[in-house]
Design a protein around this motif. Structure first.
Motif, PDB file in Angstrom:
ATOM      1  N   SER A 116      18.398   8.008 -38.332  1.00  0.00           N
ATOM      2  CA  SER A 116      18.796   9.248 -37.676  1.00  0.00           C
ATOM      3  C   SER A 116      19.922   9.023 -36.687  1.00  0.00           C
ATOM      4  CB  SER A 116      17.605   9.872 -36.948  1.00  0.00           C
ATOM      5  OG  SER A 116      17.194   9.044 -35.866  1.00  0.00           O
ATOM      6  N   GLY A 117      20.557  10.106 -36.334  1.00  0.00           N
ATOM      7  CA  GLY A 117      21.615  10.058 -35.340  1.00  0.00           C
ATOM      8  C   GLY A 117      22.028  11.455 -34.951  1.00  0.00           C
ATOM      9  N   GLU A 118      23.031  11.536 -34.094  1.00  0.00           N
ATOM     10  CA  GLU A 118      23.571  12.820 -33.673  1.00  0.00           C
ATOM     11  C   GLU A 118      25.072  12.684 -33.480  1.00  0.00           C
ATOM     12  OE1 GLU A 118      19.764  14.490 -31.052  1.00  0.00           O
ATOM     13  OE2 GLU A 118      21.520  13.663 -30.030  1.00  0.00           O
ATOM     14  N   ASP A 130      30.780  20.264 -27.741  1.00  0.00           N
ATOM     15  CA  ASP A 130      29.546  20.212 -26.941  1.00  0.00           C
ATOM     16  C   ASP A 130      28.309  20.675 -27.705  1.00  0.00           C
ATOM     17  OD1 ASP A 130      30.939  19.274 -24.695  1.00  0.00           O
ATOM     18  OD2 ASP A 130      31.415  21.310 -24.028  1.00  0.00           O
ATOM     19  N   ILE A 131      28.399  20.834 -29.007  1.00  0.00           N
ATOM     20  CA  ILE A 131      27.253  21.222 -29.831  1.00  0.00           C
ATOM     21  C   ILE A 131      26.701  19.973 -30.508  1.00  0.00           C
ATOM     22  CG2 ILE A 131      26.454  22.627 -31.762  1.00  0.00           C
ATOM     23  CD1 ILE A 131      28.833  24.495 -31.166  1.00  0.00           C
ATOM     24  N   VAL A 132      25.419  19.735 -30.343  1.00  0.00           N
ATOM     25  CA  VAL A 132      24.779  18.552 -30.916  1.00  0.00           C
ATOM     26  C   VAL A 132      24.323  18.854 -32.336  1.00  0.00           C
ATOM     27  CG1 VAL A 132      22.896  16.895 -30.684  1.00  0.00           C
ATOM     28  CG2 VAL A 132      24.028  17.785 -28.636  1.00  0.00           C
ATOM     29  N   LEU A 133      24.740  18.006 -33.285  1.00  0.00           N
ATOM     30  CA  LEU A 133      24.374  18.176 -34.693  1.00  0.00           C
ATOM     31  C   LEU A 133      23.557  16.962 -35.137  1.00  0.00           C
ATOM     32  CD1 LEU A 133      27.844  19.330 -36.097  1.00  0.00           C
ATOM     33  CD2 LEU A 133      26.036  20.738 -35.102  1.00  0.00           C
ATOM     34  N   PRO A 134      22.277  17.145 -35.478  1.00  0.00           N
ATOM     35  CA  PRO A 134      21.469  16.031 -35.974  1.00  0.00           C
ATOM     36  C   PRO A 134      21.999  15.511 -37.313  1.00  0.00           C
ATOM     37  CG  PRO A 134      20.087  17.868 -35.276  1.00  0.00           C
ATOM     38  CD  PRO A 134      21.490  18.381 -35.323  1.00  0.00           C
ATOM     39  N   VAL A 135      21.917  14.194 -37.502  1.00  0.00           N
ATOM     40  CA  VAL A 135      22.412  13.545 -38.717  1.00  0.00           C
ATOM     41  C   VAL A 135      21.308  12.678 -39.308  1.00  0.00           C
ATOM     42  CG1 VAL A 135      24.109  11.940 -39.669  1.00  0.00           C
ATOM     43  CG2 VAL A 135      24.774  13.511 -37.830  1.00  0.00           C
ATOM     44  N   SER A 136      21.092  12.803 -40.605  1.00  0.00           N
ATOM     45  CA  SER A 136      20.155  11.928 -41.330  1.00  0.00           C
ATOM     46  C   SER A 136      20.938  11.094 -42.328  1.00  0.00           C
ATOM     47  CB  SER A 136      19.093  12.759 -42.066  1.00  0.00           C
ATOM     48  OG  SER A 136      18.301  13.496 -41.175  1.00  0.00           O
ATOM     49  N   TYR A 186      13.907   9.264 -35.694  1.00  0.00           N
ATOM     50  CA  TYR A 186      13.511   9.947 -34.462  1.00  0.00           C
ATOM     51  C   TYR A 186      14.381  11.159 -34.158  1.00  0.00           C
ATOM     52  CZ  TYR A 186      12.912  10.431 -29.334  1.00  0.00           C
ATOM     53  OH  TYR A 186      12.713  10.902 -28.058  1.00  0.00           O
ATOM     54  N   PHE A 187      15.696  11.048 -34.354  1.00  0.00           N
ATOM     55  CA  PHE A 187      16.607  12.116 -33.967  1.00  0.00           C
ATOM     56  C   PHE A 187      16.772  13.217 -35.012  1.00  0.00           C
ATOM     57  CE2 PHE A 187      18.500   8.747 -31.155  1.00  0.00           C
ATOM     58  CZ  PHE A 187      18.172   9.361 -29.957  1.00  0.00           C
ATOM     59  N   SER A 188      16.410  12.957 -36.275  1.00  0.00           N
ATOM     60  CA  SER A 188      16.723  13.934 -37.317  1.00  0.00           C
ATOM     61  C   SER A 188      15.515  14.442 -38.091  1.00  0.00           C
ATOM     62  CB  SER A 188      17.720  13.319 -38.322  1.00  0.00           C
ATOM     63  OG  SER A 188      17.145  12.189 -38.950  1.00  0.00           O
ATOM     64  N   ARG A 189      14.343  13.921 -37.829  1.00  0.00           N
ATOM     65  CA  ARG A 189      13.171  14.376 -38.581  1.00  0.00           C
ATOM     66  C   ARG A 189      12.901  15.849 -38.288  1.00  0.00           C
ATOM     67  NH1 ARG A 189       9.710  10.670 -34.475  1.00  0.00           N
ATOM     68  NH2 ARG A 189       9.404  12.229 -32.827  1.00  0.00           N
ATOM     69  N   PRO A 242      11.516  16.350 -33.519  1.00  0.00           N
ATOM     70  CA  PRO A 242      12.600  15.373 -33.368  1.00  0.00           C
ATOM     71  C   PRO A 242      12.935  15.125 -31.904  1.00  0.00           C
ATOM     72  CG  PRO A 242      13.506  17.515 -33.914  1.00  0.00           C
ATOM     73  CD  PRO A 242      12.010  17.657 -33.995  1.00  0.00           C
ATOM     74  N   GLY A 243      13.491  13.944 -31.634  1.00  0.00           N
ATOM     75  CA  GLY A 243      14.000  13.641 -30.309  1.00  0.00           C
ATOM     76  C   GLY A 243      15.426  14.147 -30.167  1.00  0.00           C
ATOM     77  N   SER A 244      15.907  14.145 -28.934  1.00  0.00           N
ATOM     78  CA  SER A 244      17.262  14.623 -28.668  1.00  0.00           C
ATOM     79  C   SER A 244      17.899  13.766 -27.592  1.00  0.00           C
ATOM     80  CB  SER A 244      17.230  16.094 -28.223  1.00  0.00           C
ATOM     81  OG  SER A 244      18.523  16.544 -27.866  1.00  0.00           O
ATOM     82  N   LEU A 245      19.180  13.480 -27.753  1.00  0.00           N
ATOM     83  CA  LEU A 245      19.950  12.744 -26.752  1.00  0.00           C
ATOM     84  C   LEU A 245      21.104  13.628 -26.288  1.00  0.00           C
ATOM     85  CD1 LEU A 245      20.972   9.042 -26.737  1.00  0.00           C
ATOM     86  CD2 LEU A 245      22.741  10.769 -26.404  1.00  0.00           C
TER      87      LEU A 245
END
Length: 775
Positions: free
Chosen positions: A345-347, A352-358, A558-561, A565-568
């Motif tokens: 996962s990643g972001e 300034d818009i957060v986009l989750p990445v798998s 963690y970030f993309s499920r 999901p988590g967020s940074l």
């Protein structure tokens, strides 16, 4: 309306539903005196010049079908709003599709896998797609037991163009208001589409025709008189949609194959297209190829959709399957298809818009069961809105040539709330990206994220080893031939710098069992690898940016499920800095992309905050930066200013120029052609690996095999070495001439050029070698 009229209209509806070809539909309407009666037809969208809108939708038949399925899911969500007494445009309505899924159907975080098998099936029975008619150009029927429409509402809903009927509803997927017209261009010669609907009981208040069924047919009219283009019309005798009363209609597929009209439908919507040009790839049983493709185009389906195969002649244990989306498929069978540790996962951020990445890394050859040539997929509310091809991973800035066919990246763009930003990124057809600054910035962020992913780098080395380790010993004769050639021709040495690339690059790699990383769903720590206080700030390149590493015990996804999901989040004074983060085996790498607004010497203060549903308090870190000239990262992640030599600054020193070398081509036999997209005419393929090329030649090339068959006995290996050596020189010459081109273009030029040269290569070598005998 008389009882006779009512029965006549009901029978007309059933006859159109039961028709299994365009020809049958025209016959039914002709016998009813409606087909040629121009007064019985009205222009779709209320305007004669509607072709420009309808004809500018999806450019592929599979993507067009997705729009129908999206509308089915939306209809189910709106029906629940009616049942709960919620105004879908009001303040009490769900703000996202995910919230609506959880509130109305108990689907936690929008993940269909959280439903029990029984509940999944109960929902799937309410939405369906049926294949009937012929195998080559089937009919497709779409039904849902959702909100439905009354006959008087047809012109403003099903038959509208660019109307605003869903634009203010945030809990649905389809908000572009084109009436899902994309299928029309692929529906037979006259582009016929049947629409049958009845309003949901909870939504009939205030409608005089709320209990009545409506039915119409859409068709294309060829240009005539002074018309410059075709136009679309819908059936409306005397200017009104055909209506009738009926408690229910027996038009849904039965539970046994091939029963197609065995179950009753009391409300909702039924749509059918005839003689659909789905294309050769998807004419097979709907449960397989088309199912897989639709799953890819709907990574997260709103609700499970039942697919029914009802064409004659198929055999199998079952002719039905639930379509749930790509991510659900992967979650159910990741062990057999994905490399260990994936998805990762990643972001990334944009404005300034957060986009989750798998990031999905497939086992060799497994990706083809899930995607075609797409490498990066952009989704909104679970629907694919555009994609970048797998060639993206060939770029020099990424250098993952050995993984091109085995990586799939999914970027969730649902958080892009700005309509203007969505318009700048996506075409209205919802199937491709719009070229421009926003797309370029998004690609830049993804390049940075993927090229710095340690797990992908490690997998790249593993695949490279598998591809070439067995060829090292066989390369020695070719090495000797090429060195002799260079020694005898000094000019070649001036053109190409002959590099030593024949030693085993993996000789020092220790094989052994690597314990699989086991992360936690919710991390207990998220700490900086190194602190950067005010007195010792992080050096960050003015244009190149910098990396900051964290250690954690979070799982890779963690970030993309979809489930909690988590967020940074990164905040930085008043200065705008885009950033991305990837997480792999306990290391989260944050990439800061400094913008043009910062200046060398500027100091910045960053706050990094990591949060998830399990924590009341977030992980917080303070980081100080100083913007400096270009820097280079050391292996440990620290950075230092890079001092450029005089020759580098001037760009004049030959010693600083990259050496092309002569990569020795490795043979590819027929059984492995698919790995390099070879066929019998292919000759050479180049694969880029971070900073160099590897060559692969077709050892079963048609022309090579012909020459070997007709050469003197015992000379077969010599012929192959001549072929291999010539391709090596030609390949390097082509790379040198195109070194300023984009990575994918360079490789395609080499592939196509050597394919064209292949038929004459060996005859030319043989003939030119005999010229001295002509004297």
């Amino acid at each position: 309306m008389s009882t006779l009229d009512n029965d006549t209209h009901r029978e007309l509806c059933l006859a159109l539903v039961g028709s299994e070809s365009e020809e049958e539909v025209i016959t039914v309407l002709t016998e009813a005196g409606l087909w040629s009666d121009s007064s019985s037809w009205r222009y779709y969208g209320g305007k004669e010049s509607n072709y420009s809108d309808i004809g500018n939708q999806q450019d592929s038949p599979d993507a067009a079908i997705v729009e129908k399925l999206v509308n089915c899911g939306d209809a189910m969500l709106l029906a629940k709003c009616a049942e709960y007494g919620v105004d879908p445009e009001g303040p009490c309505a769900p703000k996202t599709v995910c919230q609506a899924q959880e509130r109305f159907f108990g689907i936690k975080n929008g993940d269909l896998n959280t439903l029990s098998k029984k509940n999944r099936q109960l929902l799937a029975d309410k939405i369906g797609m049926v294949a009937s008619g012929s195998r080559s150009n089937p009919c497709y029927s779409f039904f849902d037991l959702g909100i439905g429409q009354s006959p008087s509402q047809f012109p403003d809903t099903f038959l509208s163009l660019t109307a605003s009927n869903k634009i203010r509803i945030h809990c649905v997927q389809g908000r572009f208001n084109m009436g899902s017209t994309g299928v029309l261009e692929f529906s037979g010669n006259r582009n016929l589409q049947l629409i049958v609907s009845r309003k949901h009981p909870a939504a009939r208040n205030g409608l005089t025709d709320g209990e009545r069924w409506g039915v119409t047919i859409v068709r294309r009219e060829d240009p005539h008189d002074d018309m410059k283009s075709s136009s679309y019309q819908y059936l409306a005798p005397n200017g009104e949609i055909i209506t009738f009363d009926a408690e229910s209609l027996r038009i849904l597929p039965g539970v046994r194959y091939p029963d197609n009209y065995a179950r009753s439908m009391a409300y909702g919507t039924y749509i059918k297209v005839y003689d659909y040009n789905i294309g050769a790839s998807y004419r097979t049983n709907i449960l397989f190829d088309l199912n897989y493709r639709l799953s890819f185009l709907m990574p997260n389906a709103t609700l499970p959709i039942r697919l029914y195969e009802r064409r004659d002649g198929y055999v199998g244990h079952s002719m039905e399957v639930n379509l749930m989306g790509l991510l659900s498929r992967l979650a159910n069978d990741r062990k057999n298809n994905l490399e260990t540790g994936y998805p990762s996962s990643g972001e990334i951020t944009i404005d300034d818009i957060v986009l989750p990445v798998s990031i999905f890394a497939f086992k060799a050859g497994k990706k083809e069961n899930y995607a075609k040539n797409e490498g990066i997929v952009m989704t909104i509310n679970g629907q694919t809105h555009g994609a970048l091809k797998s060639d993206f991973f060939k770029r020099k800035s990424i250098g993952l040539g050995y993984l091109v066919k085995d990586i799939l990246v999914v970027v969730d763009c649902s958080s892009i709330a700005s309509s203007r930003l969505r318009e700048l990124l996506f075409m209205n057809s919802r199937d491709r990206l719009r070229a421009g600054n926003v797309k370029a910035r998004l690609e830049s962020q993804l390049e940075y994220l993927i090229s710095n992913h340690s797990g992908l780098k490690r997998l790249q080395e593993k695949r490279k080893k598998q591809a070439i380790e067995d060829q090292i010993a066989d390369s020695k004769p070719i090495n000797k031939i090429l060195r002799s050639l260079f020694n005898a021709n000094p000019m070649l040495s001036k053109v190409f710098r002959f590099g030593e690339q024949l030693t085993d690059p993996f000789s020092d790699v220790k094989e052994g069992q690597v314990q699989a990383y086991q992360g936690l769903k919710f991390p207990t720590f998220f700490t900086l690898d190194k602190e950067f206080p005010a007195e010792s700030p992080k050096l960050c390149g003015h244009n190149s940016g910098c990396k900051i590493r964290f250690h954690t015990d979070a799982e890779n996804e963690y970030f993309s499920r979809s489930n909690d999901p988590g967020s940074l989040m990164v905040t930085c004074d008043d200065t705008k800095i885009n950033y991305s983060v990837n997480l792999w085996n306990g290391v989260a790498t944050l990439f800061l992309n400094t913008s043009d607004t910062v200046s060398i010497g500027q100091r910045l203060f960053l706050t990094v905050e990591v949060s998830d549903a399990s924590r009341h308090a977030t992980f917080n870190h303070s980081i100080y930066l100083i913007i400096t000239s270009e820097i280079e990262e050391t292996s440990g992640g620290s950075s230092s200013p890079r001092k450029l030599s005089r020759d580098e600054k001037k760009g004049e020193s030959a010693q600083t120029q990259p050496s092309l070398g002569i990569p020795i081509p490795k043979p590819v036999k027929k059984e492995n052609w698919s790995q390099h997209d070879f066929d019998e005419h292919s000759a050479l393929r180049a694969v880029y690996d971070a900073d160099s090329y590897d060559f692969f030649y077709n050892a079963d090339n048609l022309y090579l095999k012909y020459e070997q068959k007709h050469c003197p006995s015992g000379k077969e290996r010599l012929i192959e070495m001549q072929y291999q050596s010539a391709l090596a020189l030609i390949g390097v010459a082509l790379l040198k001439s195109a070194e300023n081109e984009s990575q994918s273009n360079v490789e395609e030029v080499l592939y196509n050029a050597t394919r064209s040269i292949s038929p004459i290569l060996l005859p030319m070598i043989r003939t030119l070698g005999d010229l001295e005998n002509l004297e």
